[in-house]
Design an enzyme around this catalytic site. Sequence first.
Site, PDB file in Angstrom:
ATOM      1  N   GLY A  84     -18.417   3.468  -3.139  1.00 40.13           N
ATOM      2  CA  GLY A  84     -19.925   3.553  -3.206  1.00 40.13           C
ATOM      3  C   GLY A  84     -21.024   4.420  -3.410  1.00 40.13           C
ATOM      4  O   GLY A  84     -22.352   3.949  -4.179  1.00 40.13           O
ATOM      5  N   GLY A 108     -18.224   7.556  -2.365  1.00 32.65           N
ATOM      6  CA  GLY A 108     -17.529   8.147  -3.342  1.00 32.65           C
ATOM      7  C   GLY A 108     -17.390   6.881  -4.669  1.00 32.65           C
ATOM      8  O   GLY A 108     -18.188   6.806  -5.475  1.00 32.65           O
ATOM      9  N   ASN A 109     -15.433   6.415  -5.361  1.00 32.69           N
ATOM     10  CA  ASN A 109     -15.637   5.119  -6.027  1.00 32.69           C
ATOM     11  C   ASN A 109     -16.464   4.132  -5.567  1.00 32.69           C
ATOM     12  O   ASN A 109     -17.959   3.679  -6.658  1.00 32.69           O
ATOM     13  CB  ASN A 109     -14.529   5.217  -6.588  1.00 32.69           C
ATOM     14  CG  ASN A 109     -14.481   4.014  -7.509  1.00 32.69           C
ATOM     15  OD1 ASN A 109     -14.888   2.974  -6.921  1.00 32.69           O
ATOM     16  ND2 ASN A 109     -13.905   3.638  -8.633  1.00 32.69           N
ATOM     17  N   LYS A 158       1.205  -1.428  -0.469  1.00 32.99           N
ATOM     18  CA  LYS A 158      -0.109   0.131  -0.289  1.00 32.99           C
ATOM     19  C   LYS A 158       1.168   1.276  -0.191  1.00 32.99           C
ATOM     20  O   LYS A 158       1.986   1.303   0.607  1.00 32.99           O
ATOM     21  CB  LYS A 158      -0.795  -0.323   1.068  1.00 32.99           C
ATOM     22  CG  LYS A 158      -2.414   0.682   0.892  1.00 32.99           C
ATOM     23  CD  LYS A 158      -2.684  -0.258   0.107  1.00 32.99           C
ATOM     24  CE  LYS A 158      -4.410   1.363   0.444  1.00 32.99           C
ATOM     25  NZ  LYS A 158      -5.981   0.530  -0.296  1.00 32.99           N
TER      26      LYS A 158
END
Length: 418
Positions: free
Chosen positions: A225, A222-223, A108
């Site tokens: 959701g 966002g993306n 990450k």
Amino acid sequence: MTVNEELNPFVIAQTQLDTAAEIMQLEPALHELLRWPIRELHVTLPVKMDDGSTEIFHGFRVQYNDARGPTKGGLRFHPHETIDTVRALAAWMTWKTSVMDIPLGGGKGGIICNPKVMSPGELERLSRAYIRQVGRILGEDMDVPAPDVYTTPQIMAWMMDEYAFMRGHNVPGVITGKPLPLGGSAGRGDATARGGMYCIREAAQQLGIKTEGATMAIQGFGNAGQYAAVLGPALLGVKIVAASDSKGGIYNPQGLDPDALIAHKADTGSVVNFAGTDAITNEELLELDVNILVPAALENQITADNATNIKAKISAELANGPTTLEADQILHENGVYILPDFLCNAGGVTVSYFEQVQNAYGYYWKEAQVHELLNEKMTAAFQSVAQTAKEYQVNNRVAAYIVAVGRVAEACKLRGWV
Ligand code: NAD
């Protein structure tokens, strides 16, 4: 444990692993190895701003474990990013690729910045600066980033381009979540939410719950959701009744039109003030009397303070780490069926993996093929977790850890690391 430690995502990730390790009777050296990132890089990035000044940014890349393959994991731009958040997310990526049984490890990255106040030019210079420093440990056979919170396909494109300049040739597979014309995969955009919907479908079947007409509330628009708001009704027949973002939330028990809400957010920057809805806070959204709750914002949203008030039957964790350790226990005792983050939101990395495969072949699949393969992978992963939960008499999160950690542990042993 101090109060801060309770909310430290890396402490949470390590404690979750400890629980599984004990049940699995993981040998001590292997357990200790899996509690820590294999390596991490901290970088300092000078970036020329539009006003002529130079701003100094700090970033990280954590490669948690690569026993099963090159590390893979998203990249966040966030003002409150910390190394421990990135470590936790890298650990969860390791368990995620493993539970999905794809031949990758976990990593990450993050940059401490506020992209909302930066111009496109500043974001591009920051993205390229990050790759100039971190590019030395990236590669299609080493470590492959992807988008995450507040990073986009455009940012992936700039990063891929900078990496190509460093190497002197095109390397599309070095990063995923790229725009389609640059080697992105069909079906990547909605993959996280789609995978989550497949999981909810399987869970509902197991619980004997009908999804048709069931109510769903989504925290974080966002993306993940927004696609959940569209795909929930399309794939499962659910009714979206509430949604929220960092500015606040909205609620209409009769249901709301996801496409109109997405257009409203695009116009105004928030779901707030969407016509025909009541204003609610993020806290109120989590506690609504709905069938399915979808945390799709950030970590530590469901805590000991609000867990007893959660009324949903299913909590489908599209966000990473939305539930604290204490809250997890409370939800479990109250019979809330949790679809744990690194299973429920694994659709994104699965299609990212498909993107890497397509980049390696230089041959691209149709969207329907991507959906079918994703459905197969998600269903198989759900079933292996559900079966393990039954076998060990543990909750889904612990079961997902047992499946994932077992596979990573086996790879470490076969390599002779322990
Ligand atoms: P995003 O940046 O597109 O959206 C994040 C959303 O959360 C925004 O609408 C923002 O306003 C909202 N938000 C931020 N703080 C909030 C708060 N305190 N309360 C309510 N809403 C808040 O990010 P995304 O890609 O949709 O990621 C959301 C979550 O899903 C993260 O935990 C991420 O790690 C996880 N995830 C995303 C993907 C992916 O493919 N995008 C894959 C796996 C996991």
